[in-house]
Design an enzyme around this catalytic site. Structure first.
Site, PDB file in Angstrom:
ATOM      1  N   ARG A   1     -40.046  36.571  -5.658  1.00  0.00           N
ATOM      2  CA  ARG A   1     -40.230  35.406  -4.803  1.00  0.00           C
ATOM      3  C   ARG A   1     -41.871  35.391  -4.908  1.00  0.00           C
ATOM      4  NH1 ARG A   1     -36.417  32.596  -5.888  1.00  0.00           N
ATOM      5  NH2 ARG A   1     -37.254  31.149  -4.429  1.00  0.00           N
TER       6      ARG A   1
ATOM      7  N   GLU B   1     -46.461  26.714  -6.613  1.00  0.00           N
ATOM      8  CA  GLU B   1     -45.675  26.179  -8.140  1.00  0.00           C
ATOM      9  C   GLU B   1     -45.547  24.636  -8.117  1.00  0.00           C
ATOM     10  OE1 GLU B   1     -42.104  28.459  -8.702  1.00  0.00           O
ATOM     11  OE2 GLU B   1     -42.816  30.479  -8.690  1.00  0.00           O
TER      12      GLU B   1
ATOM     13  N   HIS C   1     -41.406  30.630 -13.808  1.00  0.00           N
ATOM     14  CA  HIS C   1     -40.328  30.770 -12.814  1.00  0.00           C
ATOM     15  C   HIS C   1     -38.928  30.802 -14.001  1.00  0.00           C
ATOM     16  CE1 HIS C   1     -38.917  30.550  -8.843  1.00  0.00           C
ATOM     17  NE2 HIS C   1     -38.034  31.061  -9.395  1.00  0.00           N
TER      18      HIS C   1
END
Length: 527
Positions: A229, A258, A277
């Site tokens: 994460r 992000e 991601h």
């Protein structure tokens, strides 16, 4: 019920939801738009784009469950949801293989400089000497976090003939030995690892786990893979460690912010490879998480326990399959016990006897609390907030276990203690049918459903007939009746399953009959 799907979720998952409830698909809602629209919905399904903040949750007047189609739930305010009794579920299994394989892909690409060599050749160059790599065979891999994905990576690393050191305080030495890996403390991993991969959730404890101080402890030349994460690694500290030559390279799939801004320093370093991601971005994974979260949302809306709820005690699937038939039984026993009780509740004791005592029963105890508290409180009590509600009212909760039982393979009892006395209800399963077999020490056989009239009385002729006649006059059908003699001479208790509600006026008339010294109507279906 109404369900809002606010992020892109595979159509198969949406269709599962639509077969049972009304579903609206609304992507790209602004925070204000989400706050304005959320009050009308019973469930919210998100991926990582939607932020279920405290403001959103406080505006959600009817929300019962938030489903995250994926693993990470850092875009959801878990504390706010728990306080409001909203279940938060995820889909941890659906993308396990995808995330595991992406981690291995990043590790291999990092070891052999694959992206850099690809870019060089696309530019028309042939630079064999520039992209000298390292073998993974014989190297030490440090795995921080040995959950589903971490375990999957460790297994695959062993196939590459790597030595695997793993840190996870919640896994036993025996489990690690079975996997063929060695448990180690973090400092050991920092000192020995040639490659390091993280598989942790983002929590206050794990935020910036890898920082300047930690990088200073690491073996020079370590290569780091970050597919966990964003925020678990301090990105600025990682850049400094690379520039200082401590870290030979990094492969990063998740970031603190992000989408990643173009000026992020990690994008400027040649020995850092990055992906946007992509850990869960396979067709199979997206289908899997969508189907899994849809099934979990439907179960939650049906008030069934869900194994993937992140704000409930974790229950392995094997254990859930064993205890699931008991949920209705213990909840109904809790309801019956609280109807019998008078006065202020001081404690609730749940005792497990027989084979059921050998499994993790915490979810059954929570179901019992739900059954006790729902009939007496205005606020909704569910599997999420039942322990918190009990604690806030000063009610002590205790579990007891024994493998010994006299008459049944399994027996669960619920005892409520008040300032005016205590009452105990016990039950078991006949096959998969829930049955209450004891009330305050008296042997009964009651199916816990619908309405049960309990009438203690003097044991003399005409009493049963008088109660039956009064109910008949009110057109209340008696479906079954049991009479149990008490230890006190000349006293008995009637247990009558009735088909329709009995008004307070009729209850008062029953209590007024000669020889009757009480009447209570238990509604097992009370919410």
């Amino acid at each position: 019920m109404k369900i809002l799907v606010s992020d892109k979720v595979s159509d198969e998952g949406v269709e599962i939801l639509r077969q049972a409830h009304e579903v609206d698909v609304k992507h790209n809602l602004t925070p204000d738009e989400l706050i304005a629209t959320i009050p009308q919905y019973d469930a919210l399904v998100v991926r990582s784009e939607t932020k279920a903040t405290r403001a959103v949750i406080e505006a959600a007047a009817n929300l019962k469950v938030i489903g995250r189609a994926g693993v990470g739930v850092d875009n959801i305010d878990i504390q706010a949801a728990t306080e409001k009794g909203i279940m938060v579920i995820n889909a941890p299994d659906g993308n396990t293989v995808a995330a595991t394989e992406h981690t291995m892909a990043m590790m291999l690409a990092l070891a052999r400089n694959v992206p850099q060599a690809y870019r060089s050749m696309k530019e028309g160059k042939w630079e064999r000497g520039k992209f000298m790599g390292v073998e993974m065979r014989g190297k030490t891999l440090g795995v921080i976090g040995l959950g589903r994905i971490g375990t999957g990576v460790a297994k695959r690393a062993l196939a590459f003939e790597m030595k695997v050191l793993a840190y996870d305080p919640y896994i036993s030495e025996e489990k690690a030995e079975d996997l063929g890996i060695e448990l180690a403390e973090l400092d050991q991993i920092y000192a020995q690892a040639d490659f390091m991969t993280l598989h942790l959730p983002l929590t206050p404890e794990t935020k910036h786990l890898l920082n300047d101080g930690v990088f200073a402890k690491m073996k020079k030349g370590v290569r780091i893979v970050q597919c966990a994460r964003g925020g678990v690694i301090d990105e600025a500290a990682l850049v400094r460690a690379i520039e200082a030559g401590i870290v030979a390279g990094a492969a990063v799939d998740v970031f603190e912010k992000e989408p990643v801004l173009p000026e992020n320093p990690l994008l400027k370093l040649d020995n850092v490879i990055v992906t946007p991601h992509l850990g869960a971005s396979t067709k199979e994974a997206q289908l899997g998480v969508a189907v899994d979260v849809a099934a979990g949302v439907l179960a939650a809306l049906n008030e069934e326990p869900v194994t993937t709820a992140v704000n409930m005690p974790p229950v392995p699937l094997r254990v859930m399959q064993l205890i699931k038939p008991y949920f209705q039984l213990v909840e109904k026993m809790g309801t019956l016990a609280v109807y019998l009780a008078e006065g202020r509740i001081q404690s609730i004791e749940v005792e497990y006897k027989g084979e059921i005592s050998e499994v993790d029963s915490k979810m059954l105890t929570i179901a019992t609390l739900k059954g006790v508290l729902n009939p007496i409180l205005q606020e909704a009590v569910n599997y999420i907030n039942a322990p918190t509600v009990a604690k806030s009212r000063g009610i002590k909760v205790r579990e007891m276990k024994s493998q010994e039982t006299e008459h049944f393979a399994n027996l669960i009892s619920v005892r409520i203690r008040t300032d005016k006395g205590d009452h105990r209800v016990a039950g078991t399963l006949f096959g998969e049918e829930a049955r209450i077999v004891m009330i305050d020490g008296y042997r009964v056989d009651v199916t816990p459903r619908g309405l049960l009239l309990i009438v203690p009385h003097n044991d003399h002729p005409g009493i049963i007939g008088a109660v039956g006649s009064l109910l008949g006059e009110k057109k209340i059908n008696i479906m079954s009746m049991q009479v149990v003699r008490t230890e006190e001479a000349g006293k008995s208790i009637m247990f009558l399953e009735v088909e329709s509600d009995i008004c307070n006026d009729s209850l008062l008339k029953i209590k007024a009959l000669n020889g009757i010294f009480g009447a209570k109507l238990v509604n097992f279906d009370a919410k």
